[in-house]
Design a protein around this motif. Structure first.
Motif, PDB file in Angstrom:
ATOM      1  N   THR A 271       0.861  -1.188   0.000  1.00  0.00           N
ATOM      2  CA  THR A 271       0.000   0.000   0.000  1.00  0.00           C
ATOM      3  C   THR A 271       0.895   1.235   0.000  1.00  0.00           C
ATOM      4  O   THR A 271       2.115   1.133   0.126  1.00  0.00           O
ATOM      5  N   LYS A 272       0.259   2.406  -0.095  1.00  0.00           N
ATOM      6  CA  LYS A 272       1.072   3.612  -0.302  1.00  0.00           C
ATOM      7  C   LYS A 272       1.928   3.940   0.933  1.00  0.00           C
ATOM      8  O   LYS A 272       1.544   3.645   2.075  1.00  0.00           O
ATOM      9  N   SER A 289      -3.837 -12.039   5.985  1.00  0.00           N
ATOM     10  CA  SER A 289      -4.676 -10.834   5.934  1.00  0.00           C
ATOM     11  C   SER A 289      -5.630 -10.759   7.136  1.00  0.00           C
ATOM     12  O   SER A 289      -6.021  -9.670   7.550  1.00  0.00           O
ATOM     13  N   PHE A 290      -5.971 -11.900   7.720  1.00  0.00           N
ATOM     14  CA  PHE A 290      -6.891 -11.904   8.868  1.00  0.00           C
ATOM     15  C   PHE A 290      -6.294 -11.185  10.089  1.00  0.00           C
ATOM     16  O   PHE A 290      -7.010 -10.876  11.041  1.00  0.00           O
ATOM     17  N   LEU A 291      -4.986 -10.920  10.039  1.00  0.00           N
ATOM     18  CA  LEU A 291      -4.339 -10.273  11.186  1.00  0.00           C
ATOM     19  C   LEU A 291      -4.126  -8.775  10.984  1.00  0.00           C
ATOM     20  O   LEU A 291      -3.475  -8.132  11.814  1.00  0.00           O
ATOM     21  N   LEU A 292      -4.680  -8.220   9.899  1.00  0.00           N
ATOM     22  CA  LEU A 292      -4.414  -6.801   9.623  1.00  0.00           C
ATOM     23  C   LEU A 292      -4.818  -5.906  10.796  1.00  0.00           C
ATOM     24  O   LEU A 292      -4.038  -5.042  11.213  1.00  0.00           O
ATOM     25  N   THR A 305       3.175 -10.004   4.981  1.00  0.00           N
ATOM     26  CA  THR A 305       2.539 -11.316   4.872  1.00  0.00           C
ATOM     27  C   THR A 305       2.386 -11.669   3.395  1.00  0.00           C
ATOM     28  O   THR A 305       3.082 -11.074   2.546  1.00  0.00           O
ATOM     29  N   GLY A 306       1.495 -12.616   3.086  1.00  0.00           N
ATOM     30  CA  GLY A 306       1.238 -12.985   1.693  1.00  0.00           C
ATOM     31  C   GLY A 306      -0.255 -13.062   1.444  1.00  0.00           C
ATOM     32  O   GLY A 306      -1.075 -12.967   2.376  1.00  0.00           O
ATOM     33  N   ASP A 307      -0.625 -13.240   0.166  1.00  0.00           N
ATOM     34  CA  ASP A 307      -2.010 -13.523  -0.227  1.00  0.00           C
ATOM     35  C   ASP A 307      -3.027 -12.425   0.061  1.00  0.00           C
ATOM     36  O   ASP A 307      -4.210 -12.718   0.264  1.00  0.00           O
ATOM     37  N   PHE A 308      -2.601 -11.175   0.092  1.00  0.00           N
ATOM     38  CA  PHE A 308      -3.582 -10.088   0.229  1.00  0.00           C
ATOM     39  C   PHE A 308      -4.351  -9.941  -1.077  1.00  0.00           C
ATOM     40  O   PHE A 308      -3.771  -9.978  -2.161  1.00  0.00           O
ATOM     41  N   LYS A 309      -5.679  -9.745  -0.979  1.00  0.00           N
ATOM     42  CA  LYS A 309      -6.496  -9.525  -2.170  1.00  0.00           C
ATOM     43  C   LYS A 309      -6.663  -8.017  -2.396  1.00  0.00           C
ATOM     44  O   LYS A 309      -6.503  -7.226  -1.464  1.00  0.00           O
ATOM     45  N   TYR A 310      -7.047  -7.675  -3.622  1.00  0.00           N
ATOM     46  CA  TYR A 310      -7.179  -6.272  -4.023  1.00  0.00           C
ATOM     47  C   TYR A 310      -7.939  -5.434  -3.004  1.00  0.00           C
ATOM     48  O   TYR A 310      -7.432  -4.437  -2.492  1.00  0.00           O
ATOM     49  N   HIS A 311      -9.176  -5.835  -2.660  1.00  0.00           N
ATOM     50  CA  HIS A 311      -9.996  -5.010  -1.778  1.00  0.00           C
ATOM     51  C   HIS A 311      -9.444  -4.930  -0.367  1.00  0.00           C
ATOM     52  O   HIS A 311      -9.658  -3.953   0.345  1.00  0.00           O
ATOM     53  N   GLN A 312      -8.713  -5.976   0.015  1.00  0.00           N
ATOM     54  CA  GLN A 312      -8.150  -5.970   1.377  1.00  0.00           C
ATOM     55  C   GLN A 312      -7.055  -4.915   1.539  1.00  0.00           C
ATOM     56  O   GLN A 312      -6.804  -4.460   2.649  1.00  0.00           O
ATOM     57  N   PHE A 313      -6.421  -4.549   0.427  1.00  0.00           N
ATOM     58  CA  PHE A 313      -5.387  -3.501   0.522  1.00  0.00           C
ATOM     59  C   PHE A 313      -5.993  -2.173   1.013  1.00  0.00           C
ATOM     60  O   PHE A 313      -5.350  -1.416   1.714  1.00  0.00           O
ATOM     61  N   PHE A 314      -7.286  -1.934   0.626  1.00  0.00           N
ATOM     62  CA  PHE A 314      -7.942  -0.689   1.073  1.00  0.00           C
ATOM     63  C   PHE A 314      -8.073  -0.640   2.600  1.00  0.00           C
ATOM     64  O   PHE A 314      -8.133   0.424   3.195  1.00  0.00           O
ATOM     65  N   ASP A 315      -8.161  -1.824   3.205  1.00  0.00           N
ATOM     66  CA  ASP A 315      -8.395  -1.884   4.656  1.00  0.00           C
ATOM     67  C   ASP A 315      -7.226  -1.332   5.472  1.00  0.00           C
ATOM     68  O   ASP A 315      -7.353  -1.150   6.683  1.00  0.00           O
ATOM     69  N   SER A 316      -6.116  -1.067   4.837  1.00  0.00           N
ATOM     70  CA  SER A 316      -4.989  -0.496   5.587  1.00  0.00           C
ATOM     71  C   SER A 316      -5.330   0.918   6.062  1.00  0.00           C
ATOM     72  O   SER A 316      -4.793   1.385   7.067  1.00  0.00           O
ATOM     73  N   GLU A 317      -6.248   1.595   5.366  1.00  0.00           N
ATOM     74  CA  GLU A 317      -6.764   2.906   5.794  1.00  0.00           C
ATOM     75  C   GLU A 317      -5.656   3.910   6.122  1.00  0.00           C
ATOM     76  O   GLU A 317      -5.808   4.731   7.032  1.00  0.00           O
ATOM     77  N   ASN A 318      -4.538   3.793   5.439  1.00  0.00           N
ATOM     78  CA  ASN A 318      -3.388   4.685   5.677  1.00  0.00           C
ATOM     79  C   ASN A 318      -2.866   4.642   7.120  1.00  0.00           C
ATOM     80  O   ASN A 318      -2.238   5.576   7.595  1.00  0.00           O
TER      81      ASN A 318
END
Ligand SMILES: [Zn+2]
Length: 364
Positions: A271-272, A289-292, A305-318
């Motif tokens: 992510t950015k 990703s379940f541990l984000l 980690t590995g196996d992050f999906k496209y929409h899950q990247f948004f969940d980082s919320e900066n």
């Protein structure tokens, strides 16, 4: 060396009881009393690993991922799983998997990655609850040392990095045996009062039976009074992921570049950048990703980690940088970890790491 001797060493480090409910760790093909000529360690157990084992005269494969994950109904060789199992059975090769149980222990898969990238002060990111029990017993005061020692030797009494933890208080026990008893103190048919110690200690629940057996062997009475309670407490030594700190904080971009090198990956999807230094890092080998949210709550600057999906990247919320280094790449050092566990106990036994890269994902 027998298959079961190898298993005992692995499971002393990563007890099967600590695997996730959906998992299939353990001995998948083979029998515990088979003699082992050599062990080959790999991340995945696929046909090429079987070929390598045969060529290296290894009749036991230890892999991280279980080749059989859900039930098989036919063995016709119609897919790589069936073909691997058929080949293993035909060639008398045992297949053993140590999967989420080695993910979930202190110094397991994620701790190994942390070691490779130089993290300090590491602890489990999401410790598990309900894995601990309390055992309370009562014994004559003069036997208390022996009984306590027996319980500790069987695996009781560890809290964090402390061992032999117990609480003890003296009191008076009463009992009256009928004509079928043979009391070691007191008389049959008479109420007896004995100065006793109450000992209470904590134990991982999967060791309760073992501790109770040892306690009974060390206890002088023919009927041993003891209580076992299930605890809801968090078990700091068991759970998912790891969080730790870099000794010196790093620039985000240079940290990600270093990650790419240290984890020998062709691609870090991230992510950015947040324009701050990296100090605290959370890691989960494999699909994490379940541990984000745990990584964010731990105030980690980066989550690897590995196996992050496209929409899950948004969940980082900066709030954190997600760094997806690839599933295989994140777990590549697991083979080395298994090797070290075996090598420490059996330095002269034939244990080798695979020379095959089983990663099914390629980057162009
Ligand atoms: Zn994995």
């Amino acid at each position: 060396m027998l298959v079961k001797e190898i298993i005992t060493i692995i499971e002393a480090f990563a007890p099967l009881a600590f695997q996730e409910s959906y998992d299939n760790s353990g001995l998948i093909v083979g029998q515990e009393n088979d003699e082992v000529t050599g062990v080959l360690i790999s991340l995945d157990c696929v046909e090429e690993i079987l070929e390598e084992a045969i060529a290296k005269n290894c009749n036991m494969i230890i892999s991280h991922h279980p080749i059989v994950f859900s039930g098989l109904k036919k063995f016709n060789g119609n897919n790589y799983i069936e073909r691997t199992i058929i080949k293993a059975i035909k060639n008398n090769i045992a297949i053993y998997a140590v999967h989420t149980n080695i993910d979930n222990v202190k110094n397991g898969v994620s701790f190994k990655i942390a070691e490779k990238i130089g993290l300090k002060n590491c602890s489990i990111l999401q410790p598990k609850d309900n894995l601990l029990s309390k055992i309370v017993t009562y014994c004559p005061k003069e036997s208390a040392d022996k009984v306590r020692a027996a319980m500790f030797n069987a695996g009781a009494g560890s809290i964090g990095d402390y061992s032999e933890c117990s609480f003890n208080v003296d009191g008076v026990g009463t009992f009256k045996g009928d004509e079928n008893t043979n009391p070691v103190v007191g008389k049959v048919g008479e109420l007896h009062l004995e100065n006793e110690s109450k000992i209470e200690t904590v134990v991982p629940s999967h060791l309760v039976n073992h501790v109770v057996t040892s306690l009974k062997l060390a206890h002088p009475y023919e009927e041993v009074a003891y209580d076992v309670f299930n605890l809801q407490n968090r078990y700091a030594n068991v759970g998912s992921g790891v969080v730790g700190e870099l000794i010196i904080e790093e620039e985000e971009l240079s940290f990600l570049k270093r990650l790419k090198k240290d984890l020998k990956t062709d691609c870090v999807r991230h992510t950015k950048l947040l324009d701050k230094k990296v100090k605290k890092v959370a890691i989960c080998g494999g699909s994490g990703s379940f541990l984000l949210n745990n990584a964010i709550a731990a105030q980690a600057d980066v989550f690897i980690t590995g196996d992050f999906k496209y929409h899950q990247f948004f969940d980082s919320e900066n709030k954190i940088i997600i760094a997806d280094v690839g599933h295989y790449e994140s777990e590549q050092y697991t083979s080395e970890l298994i090797y070290e566990i075996l090598n420490e106990k059996f330095p002269n036994f034939a244990v080798s790491l695979t020379e095959n890269n089983t990663n099914p994902v390629n980057y162009l």
